[in-house]
Design a protein around this motif. Structure first.
Motif, PDB file in Angstrom:
ATOM      1  N   ILE A 136      12.796 -10.969 -10.268  1.00  0.00           N
ATOM      2  CA  ILE A 136      13.174 -10.287  -8.958  1.00  0.00           C
ATOM      3  C   ILE A 136      11.122  -9.559  -8.898  1.00  0.00           C
ATOM      4  N   VAL A 137      10.894  -9.102 -10.213  1.00  0.00           N
ATOM      5  CA  VAL A 137       9.546  -9.257  -9.589  1.00  0.00           C
ATOM      6  C   VAL A 137       8.545 -10.895  -9.836  1.00  0.00           C
ATOM      7  N   ALA A 138       9.918 -11.870 -10.174  1.00  0.00           N
ATOM      8  CA  ALA A 138       8.787 -13.345  -9.946  1.00  0.00           C
ATOM      9  C   ALA A 138       9.082 -13.777  -8.304  1.00  0.00           C
ATOM     10  N   GLY A 139       9.448 -13.038  -7.512  1.00  0.00           N
ATOM     11  CA  GLY A 139       9.822 -12.739  -6.695  1.00  0.00           C
ATOM     12  C   GLY A 139       9.024 -12.132  -5.103  1.00  0.00           C
ATOM     13  N   ILE A 140       8.255 -11.131  -5.458  1.00  0.00           N
ATOM     14  CA  ILE A 140       7.078 -11.100  -5.347  1.00  0.00           C
ATOM     15  C   ILE A 140       6.020 -11.066  -4.551  1.00  0.00           C
ATOM     16  N   PRO A 141       5.443 -11.791  -4.334  1.00  0.00           N
ATOM     17  CA  PRO A 141       4.512 -12.183  -3.708  1.00  0.00           C
ATOM     18  C   PRO A 141       2.714 -11.216  -4.386  1.00  0.00           C
ATOM     19  N   VAL A 142       2.913 -10.102  -4.328  1.00  0.00           N
ATOM     20  CA  VAL A 142       1.901  -9.382  -4.957  1.00  0.00           C
ATOM     21  C   VAL A 142       2.274  -9.216  -7.003  1.00  0.00           C
ATOM     22  N   GLY A 143       3.346 -10.337  -6.709  1.00  0.00           N
ATOM     23  CA  GLY A 143       3.408  -9.857  -8.300  1.00  0.00           C
ATOM     24  C   GLY A 143       4.156  -8.761  -9.298  1.00  0.00           C
ATOM     25  N   ARG A 144       4.221  -7.581  -8.899  1.00  0.00           N
ATOM     26  CA  ARG A 144       4.396  -6.684  -9.349  1.00  0.00           C
ATOM     27  C   ARG A 144       5.396  -5.282  -8.508  1.00  0.00           C
ATOM     28  N   LEU A 145       6.284  -4.363  -8.662  1.00  0.00           N
ATOM     29  CA  LEU A 145       6.672  -3.692  -9.155  1.00  0.00           C
ATOM     30  C   LEU A 145       5.580  -2.742  -7.577  1.00  0.00           C
ATOM     31  N   GLY A 146       6.740  -2.007  -6.726  1.00  0.00           N
ATOM     32  CA  GLY A 146       5.209  -0.938  -6.079  1.00  0.00           C
ATOM     33  C   GLY A 146       5.733   0.185  -6.686  1.00  0.00           C
ATOM     34  N   GLN A 147       4.200   1.050  -6.184  1.00  0.00           N
ATOM     35  CA  GLN A 147       4.752   2.818  -7.321  1.00  0.00           C
ATOM     36  C   GLN A 147       5.200   3.584  -5.710  1.00  0.00           C
ATOM     37  N   ALA A 148       5.827   4.628  -6.598  1.00  0.00           N
ATOM     38  CA  ALA A 148       5.964   5.505  -4.824  1.00  0.00           C
ATOM     39  C   ALA A 148       5.242   6.625  -4.689  1.00  0.00           C
ATOM     40  N   HIS A 149       3.776   6.428  -4.791  1.00  0.00           N
ATOM     41  CA  HIS A 149       3.218   7.229  -4.321  1.00  0.00           C
ATOM     42  C   HIS A 149       2.764   5.622  -3.049  1.00  0.00           C
ATOM     43  N   GLU A 150       3.075   4.385  -3.317  1.00  0.00           N
ATOM     44  CA  GLU A 150       2.511   3.680  -1.927  1.00  0.00           C
ATOM     45  C   GLU A 150       4.052   4.656  -0.778  1.00  0.00           C
ATOM     46  N   ILE A 151       5.333   4.292  -0.693  1.00  0.00           N
ATOM     47  CA  ILE A 151       6.059   4.649  -0.183  1.00  0.00           C
ATOM     48  C   ILE A 151       5.756   5.908   0.431  1.00  0.00           C
ATOM     49  N   ALA A 152       5.039   6.468  -0.503  1.00  0.00           N
ATOM     50  CA  ALA A 152       4.960   8.819  -0.108  1.00  0.00           C
ATOM     51  C   ALA A 152       3.498   8.306   1.568  1.00  0.00           C
ATOM     52  N   ARG A 153       2.573   7.489   0.958  1.00  0.00           N
ATOM     53  CA  ARG A 153       1.919   6.982   1.695  1.00  0.00           C
ATOM     54  C   ARG A 153       2.182   7.002   3.475  1.00  0.00           C
ATOM     55  N   GLY A 154       3.240   6.151   3.574  1.00  0.00           N
ATOM     56  CA  GLY A 154       3.532   5.907   4.727  1.00  0.00           C
ATOM     57  C   GLY A 154       3.961   6.757   4.926  1.00  0.00           C
ATOM     58  N   VAL A 155       5.244   7.607   4.202  1.00  0.00           N
ATOM     59  CA  VAL A 155       5.071   8.685   5.278  1.00  0.00           C
ATOM     60  C   VAL A 155       4.328   9.983   5.912  1.00  0.00           C
ATOM     61  N   SER A 156       3.218   9.882   4.374  1.00  0.00           N
ATOM     62  CA  SER A 156       2.618  10.793   5.367  1.00  0.00           C
ATOM     63  C   SER A 156       1.517  10.674   6.054  1.00  0.00           C
ATOM     64  N   PHE A 157       1.245   8.803   6.830  1.00  0.00           N
ATOM     65  CA  PHE A 157       0.938   8.835   7.970  1.00  0.00           C
ATOM     66  C   PHE A 157       1.908   8.737   9.364  1.00  0.00           C
ATOM     67  N   LEU A 158       3.644   8.603   9.045  1.00  0.00           N
ATOM     68  CA  LEU A 158       4.910   8.344   9.912  1.00  0.00           C
ATOM     69  C   LEU A 158       4.235  10.075  10.562  1.00  0.00           C
ATOM     70  N   VAL A 159       4.170  11.215   9.305  1.00  0.00           N
ATOM     71  CA  VAL A 159       4.560  12.607   9.806  1.00  0.00           C
ATOM     72  C   VAL A 159       3.596  13.303  10.139  1.00  0.00           C
ATOM     73  N   SER A 160       1.893  12.810  10.717  1.00  0.00           N
ATOM     74  CA  SER A 160       1.109  13.356  10.749  1.00  0.00           C
ATOM     75  C   SER A 160       1.187  13.057  12.322  1.00  0.00           C
ATOM     76  N   GLU A 161       0.154  13.879  13.369  1.00  0.00           N
ATOM     77  CA  GLU A 161      -0.696  14.447  14.244  1.00  0.00           C
ATOM     78  C   GLU A 161      -0.500  12.815  14.549  1.00  0.00           C
ATOM     79  N   ASP A 162      -1.228  11.882  13.843  1.00  0.00           N
ATOM     80  CA  ASP A 162      -2.206  10.586  14.722  1.00  0.00           C
ATOM     81  C   ASP A 162      -0.710   9.649  15.015  1.00  0.00           C
TER      82      ASP A 162
END
Length: 240
Positions: free
Chosen positions: A196-222
């Protein structure tokens, strides 16, 4: 008064990271959980967020749980539908219960939570719903016809509900995570995980905080001009 957010499946993994990020943003965050009392207790002690127990696949439990949160804390203006399970098997080995339970919780939970909170958002003319989909709902995955179908359904659910909320200030978006370094992914056999990791172009698993920051933006006033969208956070593994 800080806006109130509910994060389902919020006491562990990606859900916990989302709770921590939204708390840091100044929101009043409530975590929903289904069964692990000890994890919920530790979560509340360590984050200061309250945890409420109910099954998101149970329609009445969602109505009652969200009503209790509203009564005890305040009106729910942000919902993050993160709760999900897997019951993996190829179709000829998959039981109806395997299929039904994944659909009931992963997709049904989105309907149940929206049904409980969307009317109040409409009345107040402000709200944010973020549904956590999956790369496997976009691309499919061997041995996951139930999970892939439920997550794909979440993406369609998001686009349809977004059209209902757009003119009343309620945005509805989705995030499609790739493979994230959580307990669920850690359970994958090491040889499979290496592929699986070999098939990810950035070469690693994602981190939970990276998903969280996306949520943080989408729920913001901006993010008020973004609705009906799916944000793919997958390290380039699936692009379309």
């Amino acid at each position: 008064m800080a806006r109130v957010a509910i994060v389902t499946g919020g006491t562990r993994g990606i859900g916990r990271a989302i709770c921590e990020a939204l708390t840091a943003d100044g929101l009043t965050v409530v975590a929903n959980f289904a069964g692990n009392e000890e994890a919920a207790r530790l979560f509340s002690e360590e984050t200061g967020c309250r945890a409420y127990k109910w099954d998101v696949g149970d329609h009445e439990a969602c109505l009652d749980g969200c009503e209790r949160v509203t009564r005890e804390i305040g009106p729910v203006e942000i919902v993050v539908n993160n709760a999900g399970i897997t019951r993996d098997a190829t179709l000829h080995k998959m039981t109806f219960d395997d299929w039904n339970e994944v659909m009931r919780i992963n997709l049904g939970g989105c309907f149940n939570m929206a049904k409980a909170c969307f009317p109040g958002m409409r009345e107040r003319r402000w709200g944010r719903i973020v549904n956590i989909g999956s790369i496997n709902g976009q691309a499919g995955q061997y041995g996951q016809v139930n999970y892939a179908a439920a997550k794909s359904g979440i993406h369609g659910f998001t686009k349809a509900l977004a059209q209902e909320g757009a003119r009343v200030g309620v945005t509805v978006n989705a995030i499609a995570p790739g493979y994230i370094d959580t307990d669920m992914v850690a359970a994958v056999p090491e040889t499979v995980l290496e592929k699986i990791v070999a098939g990810i172009p950035v070469g690693r698993l994602g981190q939970a905080h990276e998903i969280a920051r996306g949520v943080s933006f989408l729920v913001s006033e901006d993010a008020g001009f973004i609705t009906g969208s799916t944000l793919s956070i997958n390290g380039g593994q699936h692009m379309y």
